[in-house]
Design an enzyme around this catalytic site. Structure first.
Site, short mmCIF file in Angstrom:
data_model
loop_
_atom_site.label_atom_id
_atom_site.label_comp_id
_atom_site.label_asym_id
_atom_site.label_seq_id
_atom_site.Cartn_x
_atom_site.Cartn_y
_atom_site.Cartn_z
N HIS A 1 -33.69 -14.04 5.07
CA HIS A 1 -35.11 -13.81 4.82
C HIS A 1 -35.74 -12.98 5.94
O HIS A 1 -35.40 -13.12 7.10
CB HIS A 1 -35.88 -15.13 4.58
CG HIS A 1 -35.97 -16.07 5.74
ND1 HIS A 1 -36.96 -15.97 6.70
CD2 HIS A 1 -35.23 -17.15 6.08
CE1 HIS A 1 -36.83 -16.96 7.57
NE2 HIS A 1 -35.77 -17.68 7.23
N ASP B 1 -34.28 -16.72 13.43
CA ASP B 1 -34.71 -17.26 12.15
C ASP B 1 -35.70 -16.30 11.51
O ASP B 1 -36.90 -16.40 11.74
CB ASP B 1 -35.34 -18.64 12.36
CG ASP B 1 -35.74 -19.32 11.07
OD1 ASP B 1 -35.24 -18.91 10.01
OD2 ASP B 1 -36.57 -20.25 11.12
N GLU C 1 -40.03 -17.10 2.78
CA GLU C 1 -39.11 -18.24 2.83
C GLU C 1 -39.71 -19.41 3.60
O GLU C 1 -39.53 -20.57 3.22
CB GLU C 1 -37.79 -17.82 3.49
CG GLU C 1 -36.69 -18.88 3.44
CD GLU C 1 -36.76 -19.91 4.55
OE1 GLU C 1 -36.10 -20.97 4.43
OE2 GLU C 1 -37.47 -19.68 5.55
N GLU C 2 -40.41 -19.12 4.68
CA GLU C 2 -40.91 -20.19 5.54
C GLU C 2 -41.96 -21.06 4.86
O GLU C 2 -42.24 -22.17 5.31
CB GLU C 2 -41.49 -19.60 6.84
CG GLU C 2 -40.47 -18.90 7.73
CD GLU C 2 -39.43 -19.84 8.33
OE1 GLU C 2 -39.49 -21.06 8.06
OE2 GLU C 2 -38.56 -19.36 9.06
N ASP D 1 -28.98 -18.42 6.92
CA ASP D 1 -30.28 -18.80 7.48
C ASP D 1 -30.13 -19.99 8.43
O ASP D 1 -31.01 -20.83 8.50
CB ASP D 1 -31.27 -19.12 6.35
CG ASP D 1 -32.69 -19.36 6.87
OD1 ASP D 1 -32.98 -18.92 8.00
OD2 ASP D 1 -33.48 -20.00 6.16
N HIS E 1 -38.50 -21.87 15.34
CA HIS E 1 -39.94 -21.87 15.09
C HIS E 1 -40.77 -21.95 16.38
O HIS E 1 -41.86 -22.52 16.38
CB HIS E 1 -40.34 -23.04 14.17
CG HIS E 1 -39.83 -22.90 12.78
ND1 HIS E 1 -40.18 -23.80 11.78
CD2 HIS E 1 -39.00 -22.01 12.19
CE1 HIS E 1 -39.57 -23.44 10.65
NE2 HIS E 1 -38.85 -22.36 10.89
#
Length: 495
Positions: free
Chosen positions: A288, A300, A334-335, A362, A432
Site C-alpha cells: 500500500h 509501512d 489501507e490504513e 505489508d 505508525h
C-alpha cells in the site's frame, strides 16, 4: 455412472477456461509432472536472484524508495502528500517501461490531526508526547482538564466503571502481540465513553519505546458518545500507572484540533507485464502506498510497495514474459481499513475466476524467512516446490495463513493468497511512529525480499496451470453439485 462423470466434467469446464487439464493432451497431470515443471525454473530463479542480490539491480528497490520517501514524505489518506505520491509513482512506472500503467479512482477518508498536545498538571508539570488516533474528534477549543484514571485492561475499566465519569481514562495495557493488543487502540475510546469518561489516552501498541507515541486508526460506535482519543508513549503510561498505584492524584490537560472532512478522491496505482498466453489471468503483487502522517512511511508500507514494483522491473530487465499477466497494485487508504482495496475488489470481483493468486507485502521488508500462504493442500504443495527454488538464499519456508488487509477480500472468496514473512522483531518499534523512516530499511534485506517476491510471482504466472483452489458451493452450478452428490453416493455404494 459414465453419464454422471461426464456431467461432472462438463460442470468444471468454465472454471478451467484457459488452463490445461492435461499435461500432454492425453492424460491428467500428476503432482510429479508439476514438480518437474517447477524444477525447470531453477535457472530462471537463479538469474532473478543474481540480478536482485548481486547484479545491476542490487540495492535498486532501496534506492528508489529512499528518493521517494525523502521527496514525498508521509502520505496520509486524503492528504496532498498522498496525491503527490500517486502522481510520482504513476510517472515513475511509466518511465520504467511497464505496461498498462494507470490509476483507478476510489474515495478515501480524510482526517487531519491538527494541533495537539497534553500536559500533566498534577502531581507535577510534565509534557506528555501524544499522537491523536485516526478519526478522533477534537477537544473543545479550550481543551479538557480532568483527573486521570489508569487501568490495565477493559476488565479493570468495567470493574471500576463508577470511578470513570468525568475522567480521562489512561490505558496501560501490556503488549502481548499486535493482533491481541491493538483492540485497545481501536476500541479504547468507545469503552471509556460507555462509562462516562471525557477522553482516553492509550499506551502505544509497541513492543519497545524510546518515549515515542504510535498512532493508528480507531473506531467509534453508533449510540456511544465520541470522545477525543490519542496514544501516549509506553514510558508515560507506565509512569502514570505507578503514580496511580501509589494513590497519587493525576490531572492532565489535553487539547486536540482533529477534524474529519468529506471523503476525498484518490487512486489505486496499477502497472503490468501482460501475459503472453493467458493475458486475462492475473497474478497480483501488491503493497500500500498510503501511510500515516508521521515519519516517512518507509517501512509501512514503502518497502512492500517498492519490492512489488521491483518484481516487475526484474522480470522486464531479464526479458521474461510469463504466460499470465503479472499485475502490481499499490493500494490507497489501507490504513483506514483497506478502503481502496475494497473498492478494487468490488470493481474486479466479477472476474474472480481469473485471479490466480493475490500477494501482499505489508509486514516490513526485513530479512525474509519465507512465504505465508492461504489456500488448499494441493496449492500449498505447489507453493512448497516453488519456494525450494529459493534455496540459494536460504528462504524456503511456507507458513500458514497469509496476512494482508488488502487481499483478505479475495482470500475470503477462495483465491489463494500469499504474504511475505520476514524478521518482525523490531517492526513494532517503529510502526505508525516518527521512527518509520529510511533509517529502518536495509538495502541487502530489501534485495532478498525482492528476490523472493519476484521468483514466486513469476513462476506462478508462467506455469501452465493456475493454482488449484477450493470451489465454494455457491460458486458451482446446481447441476454440478447434483453430479458431485450422485458421484459421492455411488462411490460409497461401490466401497
Amino acid at each position: 455412472m459414465k453419464y454422471l462423470s461426464l456431467i461432472f466434467f462438463m460442470s468444471l469446464l468454465p472454471q478451467y477456461a484457459g488452463k490445461s487439464l492435461h499435461g500432454d493432451g492425453s492424460h491428467p497431470r500428476t503432482f510429479e509432472d508439476i514438480k518437474n515443471e517447477i524444477a525447470g525454473y531453477s535457472d530462471t530463479a537463479k538469474a532473478i536472484i543474481d540480478l536482485a542480490v548481486h547484479g545491476k539491480a542490487q540495492n535498486r528497490s532501496y534506492e528508489r524508495l529512499a528518493v521517494f520517501a525523502d521527496t514525498v514524505g508521509p502520505r496520509l489518506s486524503g492528504s496532498k502528500n498522498l496525491d503527490a505520491a500517486i502522481q510520482y509513482m504513476f510517472s515513475a512506472l511509466q518511465k520504467d517501461g511497464l505496461e498498462n500503467v494507470h490509476l483507478e479512482p476510489v474515495k478515501v477518508p480524510h482526517w487531519e490531526r491538527g494541533e495537539e498536545f497534553a500536559v500533566m498538571l498534577e502531581p507535577r508539570n510534565h509534557s506528555i508526547a501524544i499522537l491523536g488516533l485516526g478519526s478522533s474528534v477534537a477537544t473543545p477549543p479550550e481543551g479538557i482538564t480532568a483527573e486521570v484514571m489508569v487501568v490495565a485492561s477493559f476488565d479493570e475499566l468495567h470493574r471500576r466503571a463508577q470511578e470513570a465519569k468525568g475522567k480521562i481514562v489512561v490505558y496501560n495495557q501490556p503488549f502481548v502481540t499486535y493482533g491481541e493488543t491493538v483492540q485497545y487502540r481501536s476500541q479504547g475510546a468507545v469503552e471509556a465513553a460507555k462509562v462516562g469518561a471525557v477522553a482516553s489516552l492509550i499506551r502505544s501498541i509497541a513492543s519497545f519505546s524510546i518515549d515515542s507515541p504510535h498512532t493508528g486508526w480507531q473506531n467509534y460506535q453508533s449510540g456511544v458518545p465520541r470522545i477525543p482519543t490519542a496514544c501516549i508513549s509506553v514510558e508515560d503510561a507506565e509512569m502514570m500507572s505507578r503514580m496511580a498505584l501509589r494513590g497519587t492524584k493525576i490531572v492532565v490537560y489535553l487539547k486536540m484540533g482533529a477534524r474529519t472532512y468529506p471523503d476525498s478522491p484518490s487512486f489505486n496505482t496499477v502497472a503490468e507485464i501482460v501475459g503472453n498466453k493467458y493475458p486475462e489471468q492475473i497474478v497480483l503483487v501488491s503493497g500500500h502506498l498510503d501511510s500515516w502522517d508521521v515519519g516517512q512511511g518507509a517501512m509501512d508500507d514503502g518497502g512492500g510497495a517498492f519490492i512489488s514494483w521491483e518484481a516487475l522491473s526484474l522480470i522486464k530487465d531479464l526479458g521474461l514474459r510469463p504466460k499470465r499477466t503479472l499485475r502490481m497494485v499499490l493500494w490507497t487508504g489501507e490504513e483506514q481499513g483497506g478502503v481502496g482495496a475494497e473498492q478494487y475488489y468490488q470493481l474486479h470481483k466479477e472476474n474472480i475466476s481469473n485471479f490466480d493468486i493475490v500477494m501482499e507485502s505489508d509486514e516490513g521488508t526485513f530479512k525474509p524467512s519465507g512465504l505465508a500462504f492461504t489456500g488448499n493442500a494441493k496449492a500449498r504443495d505447489i507453493i512448497k516446490e516453488i519456494m525450494a527454488l529459493l534455496l540459494p538464499i536460504n528462504v524456503t519456508d511456507v507458513f500458514d495463513n497469509a496476512d494482508g488487509t488488502d487481499i483478505n477480500y479475495w482470500m475470503r472468496d477462495g483465491v489463494p493468497g500469499a504474504s511475505l514473512r520476514d524478521d518482525l522483531s523490531k517492526y513494532f518499534w517503529f510502526h505508525h511512529s516518527q521512527g518509520d523512516t529510511m533509517t529502518v530499511q536495509d538495502p541487502n534485506q530489501m534485495n532478498l525480499c525482492a528476490a523472493v517476491w519476484t521468483v514466486v510471482s513469476y513462476v506462478i504466472a508462467d506455469m501452465e496451470e493456475m493454482l488449484p483452489r477450493t470451489v465454494s458451493k455457491q460458486g458451482m452450478s446446481k447441476q454440478g453439485w447434483l453430479s458431485v452428490e450422485c458421484l459421492t453416493v455411488s462411490s460409497k455404494q461401490k466401497n
